[in-house]
Design a protein around this motif. Structure first.
Motif, PDB file in Angstrom:
ATOM      1  N   GLY A  15      44.104  36.404  29.765  1.00  0.00           N
ATOM      2  CA  GLY A  15      43.059  37.249  30.330  1.00  0.00           C
ATOM      3  C   GLY A  15      42.064  36.482  31.184  1.00  0.00           C
ATOM      4  O   GLY A  15      41.039  37.013  31.587  1.00  0.00           O
ATOM      5  N   GLU A 121      40.547  48.850  34.634  1.00  0.00           N
ATOM      6  CA  GLU A 121      39.588  47.958  35.278  1.00  0.00           C
ATOM      7  C   GLU A 121      39.868  47.889  36.784  1.00  0.00           C
ATOM      8  O   GLU A 121      38.972  47.951  37.598  1.00  0.00           O
ATOM      9  CB  GLU A 121      39.676  46.571  34.641  1.00  0.00           C
ATOM     10  N   TYR A 135      45.372  47.490  36.030  1.00  0.00           N
ATOM     11  CA  TYR A 135      45.071  46.406  35.109  1.00  0.00           C
ATOM     12  C   TYR A 135      44.026  46.895  34.119  1.00  0.00           C
ATOM     13  O   TYR A 135      42.965  47.378  34.518  1.00  0.00           O
ATOM     14  CB  TYR A 135      44.544  45.191  35.882  1.00  0.00           C
ATOM     15  N   ASN A 136      44.357  46.794  32.843  1.00  0.00           N
ATOM     16  CA  ASN A 136      43.451  47.203  31.776  1.00  0.00           C
ATOM     17  C   ASN A 136      42.946  45.994  31.019  1.00  0.00           C
ATOM     18  O   ASN A 136      43.719  45.086  30.721  1.00  0.00           O
ATOM     19  CB  ASN A 136      44.166  48.100  30.757  1.00  0.00           C
ATOM     20  N   LEU A 137      41.666  46.028  30.685  1.00  0.00           N
ATOM     21  CA  LEU A 137      41.097  45.026  29.794  1.00  0.00           C
ATOM     22  C   LEU A 137      41.340  45.471  28.357  1.00  0.00           C
ATOM     23  O   LEU A 137      41.650  46.632  28.094  1.00  0.00           O
ATOM     24  CB  LEU A 137      39.594  44.896  30.031  1.00  0.00           C
ATOM     25  N   LYS A 138      41.158  44.570  27.449  1.00  0.00           N
ATOM     26  CA  LYS A 138      41.257  44.902  26.030  1.00  0.00           C
ATOM     27  C   LYS A 138      40.182  45.926  25.694  1.00  0.00           C
ATOM     28  O   LYS A 138      39.029  45.787  26.104  1.00  0.00           O
ATOM     29  CB  LYS A 138      41.078  43.638  25.191  1.00  0.00           C
ATOM     30  N   SER A 149      45.543  38.291  25.069  1.00  0.00           N
ATOM     31  CA  SER A 149      44.177  38.683  25.412  1.00  0.00           C
ATOM     32  C   SER A 149      43.947  40.166  25.175  1.00  0.00           C
ATOM     33  O   SER A 149      42.816  40.615  25.128  1.00  0.00           O
ATOM     34  CB  SER A 149      43.917  38.376  26.885  1.00  0.00           C
ATOM     35  N   CYS A 151      44.863  42.262  27.412  1.00  0.00           N
ATOM     36  CA  CYS A 151      44.828  42.799  28.776  1.00  0.00           C
ATOM     37  C   CYS A 151      46.267  43.066  29.244  1.00  0.00           C
ATOM     38  O   CYS A 151      47.192  42.382  28.819  1.00  0.00           O
ATOM     39  CB  CYS A 151      44.142  41.824  29.717  1.00  0.00           C
TER      40      CYS A 151
END
Length: 181
Positions: A15, A121, A135-138, A149, A151
């Motif tokens: 990440g 994100e 794209y995704n963050l946690k 991560s 992500c």
């Protein structure tokens, strides 16, 4: 009959912008984003095919950032490079630097946008507005994962030929956001 394939779900192991591995959950592709040089004049990242790494492996693509984290150059091959500002152009002259467009190797235009779709994100769409990549963050509150991560980079199956370009352009977009360029 139309064939609807499964998207590529690339888990972002670290990440971090300083290097990571992107591994498809179905083990179809594995890319390494590695910092190979860093000094006061430049920072160089290479993207490798981590499924065929050996001592003679050549990078698939390189990103060179300038002094003070400035945008630099995308090296598509040893003989083909383009300045990042020319590769990823602002979507509008007065708009945010977090909304940029580019032309991929398939000749089509794509656009990256920051935080415009739900929990994504970063979202990349084509000229018709269809989501190509995101794209995704946690998720906040989600438990910690060993060696991950949390992500995820998702590339829709019809665009799998562009995975390398989607990853490279995403890393540039994340760099732009991180250093407020």
């Amino acid at each position: 009959m139309t064939n609807y394939g499964m998207a590529y779900f690339l888990e972002d192991k670290s990440g971090m912008l300083t290097g990571s591995e992107f591994v498809d959950l179905n083990d179809r592709i594995r890319l390494s984003y590695i910092c190979t040089a860093r000094d006061t004049n430049q920072t160089v990242y290479m993207i490798y095919d981590a499924m065929t790494v050996d001592s003679s492996s050549r990078p698939l693509l390189a990103l060179t950032f300038g002094p003070n984290n400035a945008l630099g150059t995308v090296h598509i091959s040893p003989d083909d490079s383009i300045p990042m500002r020319q590769y990823l152009k602002k979507a509008s002259t007065l708009g945010s630097t977090k909304h940029r467009k580019f032309v991929a190797s398939d000749g089509h235009k794509y656009r990256w946008n920051w935080q415009v779709e739900g929990d994504q994100e970063w979202t990349c769409t084509n000229t018709l507005g269809y989501i190509v990549t995101y794209y995704n963050l946690k998720t906040p509150g989600e438990p910690e994962y060993a060696d991950s991560s949390g992500c995820m980079l998702t590339v829709e199956q019809p665009y799998h030929e562009l995975i390398l370009e989607m990853l490279a352009s995403l890393m540039i977009m994340r760099h732009i956001a991180e250093y407020d360029l």
